[in-house]
Design a protein around this motif. Structure first.
Motif, PDB file in Angstrom:
ATOM      1  N   UNK A 276      57.591  51.720  26.286  1.00  0.00           N
ATOM      2  CA  UNK A 276      56.184  52.097  26.451  1.00  0.00           C
ATOM      3  C   UNK A 276      55.323  50.916  26.877  1.00  0.00           C
ATOM      4  N   UNK A 277      55.679  49.715  26.396  1.00  0.00           N
ATOM      5  CA  UNK A 277      54.823  48.549  26.652  1.00  0.00           C
ATOM      6  C   UNK A 277      55.240  47.701  27.843  1.00  0.00           C
ATOM      7  N   UNK A 278      56.348  48.038  28.480  1.00  0.00           N
ATOM      8  CA  UNK A 278      56.862  47.217  29.588  1.00  0.00           C
ATOM      9  C   UNK A 278      55.777  46.911  30.631  1.00  0.00           C
ATOM     10  N   UNK A 279      55.185  47.946  31.185  1.00  0.00           N
ATOM     11  CA  UNK A 279      54.176  47.739  32.233  1.00  0.00           C
ATOM     12  C   UNK A 279      52.910  47.102  31.663  1.00  0.00           C
ATOM     13  N   UNK A 280      52.578  47.448  30.437  1.00  0.00           N
ATOM     14  CA  UNK A 280      51.329  46.966  29.817  1.00  0.00           C
ATOM     15  C   UNK A 280      51.392  45.483  29.498  1.00  0.00           C
ATOM     16  N   UNK A 281      52.546  45.036  28.987  1.00  0.00           N
ATOM     17  CA  UNK A 281      52.698  43.600  28.716  1.00  0.00           C
ATOM     18  C   UNK A 281      52.658  42.808  30.019  1.00  0.00           C
ATOM     19  N   UNK A 282      53.212  43.401  31.058  1.00  0.00           N
ATOM     20  CA  UNK A 282      53.217  42.759  32.372  1.00  0.00           C
ATOM     21  C   UNK A 282      51.788  42.630  32.893  1.00  0.00           C
ATOM     22  N   UNK A 283      51.040  43.706  32.785  1.00  0.00           N
ATOM     23  CA  UNK A 283      49.650  43.688  33.261  1.00  0.00           C
ATOM     24  C   UNK A 283      48.794  42.722  32.430  1.00  0.00           C
ATOM     25  N   UNK A 284      49.110  42.630  31.153  1.00  0.00           N
ATOM     26  CA  UNK A 284      48.360  41.721  30.278  1.00  0.00           C
ATOM     27  C   UNK A 284      48.453  40.278  30.791  1.00  0.00           C
ATOM     28  N   UNK A 285      49.667  39.876  31.147  1.00  0.00           N
ATOM     29  CA  UNK A 285      49.870  38.516  31.697  1.00  0.00           C
ATOM     30  C   UNK A 285      49.124  38.348  33.007  1.00  0.00           C
ATOM     31  N   UNK A 286      49.211  39.356  33.848  1.00  0.00           N
ATOM     32  CA  UNK A 286      48.541  39.324  35.151  1.00  0.00           C
ATOM     33  C   UNK A 286      47.033  39.135  34.969  1.00  0.00           C
ATOM     34  N   UNK A 287      46.464  39.871  34.031  1.00  0.00           N
ATOM     35  CA  UNK A 287      45.019  39.799  33.783  1.00  0.00           C
ATOM     36  C   UNK A 287      44.639  38.410  33.261  1.00  0.00           C
ATOM     37  N   UNK A 288      45.456  37.870  32.359  1.00  0.00           N
ATOM     38  CA  UNK A 288      45.185  36.531  31.827  1.00  0.00           C
ATOM     39  C   UNK A 288      45.215  35.489  32.945  1.00  0.00           C
ATOM     40  N   UNK A 289      46.206  35.627  33.827  1.00  0.00           N
ATOM     41  CA  UNK A 289      46.325  34.667  34.934  1.00  0.00           C
ATOM     42  C   UNK A 289      45.154  34.801  35.907  1.00  0.00           C
ATOM     43  N   UNK A 290      44.754  36.029  36.148  1.00  0.00           N
ATOM     44  CA  UNK A 290      43.631  36.265  37.061  1.00  0.00           C
ATOM     45  C   UNK A 290      42.338  35.671  36.485  1.00  0.00           C
ATOM     46  N   UNK A 291      42.156  35.849  35.187  1.00  0.00           N
ATOM     47  CA  UNK A 291      40.959  35.300  34.540  1.00  0.00           C
ATOM     48  C   UNK A 291      40.938  33.777  34.675  1.00  0.00           C
ATOM     49  N   UNK A 292      42.098  33.170  34.424  1.00  0.00           N
ATOM     50  CA  UNK A 292      42.205  31.714  34.523  1.00  0.00           C
ATOM     51  C   UNK A 292      41.908  31.266  35.956  1.00  0.00           C
ATOM     52  N   UNK A 293      42.443  32.015  36.888  1.00  0.00           N
ATOM     53  CA  UNK A 293      42.248  31.698  38.307  1.00  0.00           C
ATOM     54  C   UNK A 293      40.757  31.749  38.663  1.00  0.00           C
ATOM     55  N   UNK A 294      40.093  32.798  38.193  1.00  0.00           N
ATOM     56  CA  UNK A 294      38.674  32.964  38.520  1.00  0.00           C
ATOM     57  C   UNK A 294      37.813  31.912  37.832  1.00  0.00           C
ATOM     58  N   UNK A 295      38.311  31.420  36.693  1.00  0.00           N
ATOM     59  CA  UNK A 295      37.564  30.378  35.980  1.00  0.00           C
ATOM     60  C   UNK A 295      37.910  28.995  36.515  1.00  0.00           C
ATOM     61  N   UNK A 296      38.731  28.953  37.554  1.00  0.00           N
ATOM     62  CA  UNK A 296      39.091  27.668  38.169  1.00  0.00           C
ATOM     63  C   UNK A 296      40.115  26.884  37.379  1.00  0.00           C
TER      64      UNK A 296
END
Ligand code: ZN
Length: 152
Positions: free
Chosen positions: A127-147
């Motif tokens: 159940x969490x396979x895709x969700x855990x993956x997206x969680x990492x993606x979102x964290x990385x995107x946030x970091x990217x946007x924050x420089x």
């Protein structure tokens, strides 16, 4: 109709008629994930619009739970901001792990169909396979946007 039957019907519908399935050829990002315990595989293709997911598609194969879950995921995060997505991920993950005292059906909507998974620890990874993956993606995107993204 009993509530369990309704949930079962939602899951089978998403499994048989997956939403947003198929590659996004102009995706900004393509991430893959596997659940070796069950043989589930998912790929998420994402197009960003600043701090928002403009479009998201998936490709995958595996059990009903993993594939219905990723289909539901795409529907629930498309067009949302990173903060909104994090909130949904957190709420959904807590439900799957059986950590919610009360399930907010307004917030989780069709995602409630997966709540029964919390009683089957071996299926939680499905159940969490895709969700855990997206969680990492979102964290990385946030970091990217924050420089603070990875240099090089
Ligand atoms: Zn599975």
């Amino acid at each position: 109709m009993a509530i369990d039957d309704l949930y079962q019907e939602i899951l089978m519908d998403h499994y048989k008629n997956p939403r947003n399935k198929g590659k996004l050829h102009d995706a900004d990002l393509e991430v893959h994930a596997k659940n070796p315990f069950c043989g589930d595989e998912v790929e998420l293709d994402i197009i960003w619009d600043g701090g928002r997911i403009k479009d998201i598609h998936f490709v995958g194969q595996g059990c009903v739970i993993s594939q219905a879950s990723v289909s539901l995921l795409t529907e629930h995060v498309k067009g949302k901001t990173l903060e909104e997505i994090e909130e949904v991920i957190q709420e959904f993950s807590a439900m799957i792990r059986g950590e919610l005292e009360k399930i907010d059906e307004d917030k989780l909507d069709e995602l409630c169909a997966l709540q029964g998974v919390s009683k089957f620890p071996t299926r939680i990874k499905c159940a969490l396979l895709a969700w855990n993956t997206l969680k990492k993606v979102v964290q990385e995107r946030k970091a990217e946007l924050e420089g603070k993204g990875k240099v090089g």
